[in-house]
Write a protein that holds these residues in place. Sequence first.
Motif, PDB file in Angstrom:
ATOM      1  N   SER A  52     -35.994  53.611  -6.925  1.00  0.00           N
ATOM      2  CA  SER A  52     -36.352  53.321  -8.313  1.00  0.00           C
ATOM      3  C   SER A  52     -35.722  54.327  -9.274  1.00  0.00           C
ATOM      4  O   SER A  52     -35.189  53.960 -10.326  1.00  0.00           O
ATOM      5  N   VAL A  53     -35.787  55.615  -8.922  1.00  0.00           N
ATOM      6  CA  VAL A  53     -35.240  56.654  -9.794  1.00  0.00           C
ATOM      7  C   VAL A  53     -33.721  56.566  -9.867  1.00  0.00           C
ATOM      8  O   VAL A  53     -33.121  56.642 -10.943  1.00  0.00           O
ATOM      9  N   ARG A  54     -33.063  56.403  -8.724  1.00  0.00           N
ATOM     10  CA  ARG A  54     -31.607  56.377  -8.691  1.00  0.00           C
ATOM     11  C   ARG A  54     -31.037  55.175  -9.451  1.00  0.00           C
ATOM     12  O   ARG A  54     -29.968  55.277 -10.055  1.00  0.00           O
ATOM     13  N   ARG A  55     -31.735  54.071  -9.433  1.00  0.00           N
ATOM     14  CA  ARG A  55     -31.243  52.870 -10.107  1.00  0.00           C
ATOM     15  C   ARG A  55     -31.866  52.683 -11.481  1.00  0.00           C
ATOM     16  O   ARG A  55     -31.596  51.687 -12.151  1.00  0.00           O
ATOM     17  N   ASP A  56     -32.736  53.632 -11.894  1.00  0.00           N
ATOM     18  CA  ASP A  56     -33.358  53.604 -13.221  1.00  0.00           C
ATOM     19  C   ASP A  56     -34.064  52.277 -13.474  1.00  0.00           C
ATOM     20  O   ASP A  56     -33.881  51.645 -14.508  1.00  0.00           O
ATOM     21  N   ARG A  57     -34.863  51.868 -12.510  1.00  0.00           N
ATOM     22  CA  ARG A  57     -35.521  50.564 -12.613  1.00  0.00           C
ATOM     23  C   ARG A  57     -36.997  50.643 -12.993  1.00  0.00           C
ATOM     24  O   ARG A  57     -37.557  49.680 -13.458  1.00  0.00           O
ATOM     25  N   GLY A  58     -37.642  51.758 -12.720  1.00  0.00           N
ATOM     26  CA  GLY A  58     -39.012  51.936 -13.178  1.00  0.00           C
ATOM     27  C   GLY A  58     -40.054  51.174 -12.376  1.00  0.00           C
ATOM     28  O   GLY A  58     -39.845  50.748 -11.234  1.00  0.00           O
ATOM     29  N   LEU A  59     -41.210  50.956 -13.019  1.00  0.00           N
ATOM     30  CA  LEU A  59     -42.388  50.395 -12.362  1.00  0.00           C
ATOM     31  C   LEU A  59     -42.160  49.013 -11.750  1.00  0.00           C
ATOM     32  O   LEU A  59     -42.645  48.754 -10.639  1.00  0.00           O
ATOM     33  N   PRO A  60     -41.466  48.077 -12.406  1.00  0.00           N
ATOM     34  CA  PRO A  60     -41.288  46.752 -11.796  1.00  0.00           C
ATOM     35  C   PRO A  60     -40.655  46.803 -10.417  1.00  0.00           C
ATOM     36  O   PRO A  60     -41.075  46.083  -9.508  1.00  0.00           O
ATOM     37  N   VAL A  61     -39.655  47.674 -10.237  1.00  0.00           N
ATOM     38  CA  VAL A  61     -38.990  47.751  -8.944  1.00  0.00           C
ATOM     39  C   VAL A  61     -39.876  48.448  -7.915  1.00  0.00           C
ATOM     40  O   VAL A  61     -39.873  48.093  -6.734  1.00  0.00           O
ATOM     41  N   VAL A  62     -40.641  49.443  -8.345  1.00  0.00           N
ATOM     42  CA  VAL A  62     -41.595  50.071  -7.430  1.00  0.00           C
ATOM     43  C   VAL A  62     -42.576  49.021  -6.907  1.00  0.00           C
ATOM     44  O   VAL A  62     -42.877  48.961  -5.704  1.00  0.00           O
ATOM     45  N   LEU A  63     -43.063  48.164  -7.785  1.00  0.00           N
ATOM     46  CA  LEU A  63     -43.999  47.109  -7.374  1.00  0.00           C
ATOM     47  C   LEU A  63     -43.333  46.093  -6.451  1.00  0.00           C
ATOM     48  O   LEU A  63     -43.917  45.675  -5.441  1.00  0.00           O
ATOM     49  N   LEU A  64     -42.116  45.693  -6.778  1.00  0.00           N
ATOM     50  CA  LEU A  64     -41.407  44.718  -5.942  1.00  0.00           C
ATOM     51  C   LEU A  64     -41.137  45.276  -4.545  1.00  0.00           C
ATOM     52  O   LEU A  64     -41.364  44.600  -3.535  1.00  0.00           O
ATOM     53  N   LEU A  65     -40.649  46.510  -4.487  1.00  0.00           N
ATOM     54  CA  LEU A  65     -40.380  47.119  -3.193  1.00  0.00           C
ATOM     55  C   LEU A  65     -41.682  47.436  -2.448  1.00  0.00           C
ATOM     56  O   LEU A  65     -41.724  47.381  -1.219  1.00  0.00           O
ATOM     57  N   GLY A  66     -42.731  47.765  -3.200  1.00  0.00           N
ATOM     58  CA  GLY A  66     -44.038  47.954  -2.572  1.00  0.00           C
ATOM     59  C   GLY A  66     -44.537  46.667  -1.951  1.00  0.00           C
ATOM     60  O   GLY A  66     -45.120  46.671  -0.852  1.00  0.00           O
ATOM     61  N   LEU A  67     -44.292  45.550  -2.635  1.00  0.00           N
ATOM     62  CA  LEU A  67     -44.674  44.246  -2.089  1.00  0.00           C
ATOM     63  C   LEU A  67     -43.845  43.917  -0.852  1.00  0.00           C
ATOM     64  O   LEU A  67     -44.371  43.380   0.137  1.00  0.00           O
ATOM     65  N   ALA A  68     -42.551  44.254  -0.891  1.00  0.00           N
ATOM     66  CA  ALA A  68     -41.698  44.035   0.279  1.00  0.00           C
ATOM     67  C   ALA A  68     -42.189  44.856   1.467  1.00  0.00           C
ATOM     68  O   ALA A  68     -42.241  44.364   2.605  1.00  0.00           O
ATOM     69  N   PHE A  69     -42.544  46.118   1.215  1.00  0.00           N
ATOM     70  CA  PHE A  69     -43.073  46.956   2.293  1.00  0.00           C
ATOM     71  C   PHE A  69     -44.370  46.379   2.843  1.00  0.00           C
ATOM     72  O   PHE A  69     -44.587  46.354   4.066  1.00  0.00           O
ATOM     73  N   ALA A  70     -45.253  45.925   1.948  1.00  0.00           N
ATOM     74  CA  ALA A  70     -46.526  45.354   2.394  1.00  0.00           C
ATOM     75  C   ALA A  70     -46.304  44.149   3.294  1.00  0.00           C
ATOM     76  O   ALA A  70     -46.974  43.984   4.323  1.00  0.00           O
ATOM     77  N   LEU A  71     -45.355  43.298   2.917  1.00  0.00           N
ATOM     78  CA  LEU A  71     -45.063  42.120   3.724  1.00  0.00           C
ATOM     79  C   LEU A  71     -44.444  42.510   5.061  1.00  0.00           C
ATOM     80  O   LEU A  71     -44.753  41.921   6.101  1.00  0.00           O
ATOM     81  N   LEU A  72     -43.578  43.529   5.036  1.00  0.00           N
ATOM     82  CA  LEU A  72     -42.976  44.027   6.278  1.00  0.00           C
ATOM     83  C   LEU A  72     -44.057  44.574   7.204  1.00  0.00           C
ATOM     84  O   LEU A  72     -44.078  44.273   8.409  1.00  0.00           O
ATOM     85  N   GLU A  73     -44.949  45.381   6.636  1.00  0.00           N
ATOM     86  CA  GLU A  73     -46.001  45.992   7.457  1.00  0.00           C
ATOM     87  C   GLU A  73     -46.964  44.955   8.014  1.00  0.00           C
ATOM     88  O   GLU A  73     -47.199  44.882   9.228  1.00  0.00           O
TER      89      GLU A  73
END
Length: 335
Positions: A52-73
């Motif tokens: 998120s920090v490296r791509r300057d995407r902020g909260l929306p990307v944290v949530l999207l990747l968090g959702l991806a991790f949740a689905l993976l787990e």
Amino acid sequence: MSGNRAPVAALFLLSPLVAEVLSGSTPLTGLAGLVFFIPMYGGAAVLIREISVRRDRGLPVVLLLGLAFALLEEGLVVQAIFHPQAVEAASWGAAGGRVLGAHVTFTLAVLVYHAIWSITLPILLCDLLFPGSRSRPLLGRTGLAVMAAVLLAGLTLVAVLVRVRIAPGHPTPVARSLGVALAVGVLCLIAVRFPSRGRRRPLPPGGGSGISGTAGPAAPWVISLASAAAGSAFLLALMVPIAFDPRPLPEPVSVAAAVVIAIVALAASRRAGHWSDRHRFALAGGLLPVPPAIGLVQAALHGYGTPGDRAGLVALLAATIILLIGIHAKGFSPR
């Protein structure tokens, strides 16, 4: 990179603590078992924060990747969305219908829980604890490679633990696993292609004044109460109806209510990137006590855990509230 060790270590430990201990999934009486989950949660949180920090995407990307991790787990590693009864969530597994083999109510609850509490909230807390490093990467290429290896090892460890010790004999059909993997890939692709926030003038760490001040869209106490209410209402809308037989509300109604709550909450926080630290602290302060409080409700409804486990949840809830009150009374001054 020595100055980055503290925020990396803090985030690495905060994620599993919030995800597992605050919710009561890993009770205080079984705290030693947390060691098996630390690499998975910690590795995911640190890597998501770095992306998120490296791509300057902020909260929306944290949530999207968090959702991806949740689905993976929950879909591939633990397989809980297909077999909730096998991972000591029998009440969820016995309730409601399925879509593509996944239990609808349980799936919605755990995916949102992990995306917000396991990933996004620890990242927010880490940024508040270490404001000087919030807008810059904490890991170099070697660090990223090591953290990716830690995450992979953590996922593998939990997958083996589930299949050998926790829930043996509950295989998931290959087609469903492939579907989960595809969904995880799509979420990651959307996240990395999400538009950049652009170069904004950053707010000072304290947002220009102390935590008792007001600025932004609402007073901090309003944000705190609203976030606590939204988080609790979302989980209760899914959890309470399944405690009764017959259900007081049809499953489509309770699921729709939870989805509406989530959408309204996301819409209300869409400008969180412009908030000062006192508003972000208020958001975190509202969300942090929700897991132990909901854990106590769940224990009361379904009789989960031992008296010691329930006493541990009461202690965690009280300690969390006291800590937040103490920080507020002292005045939130990021270092």
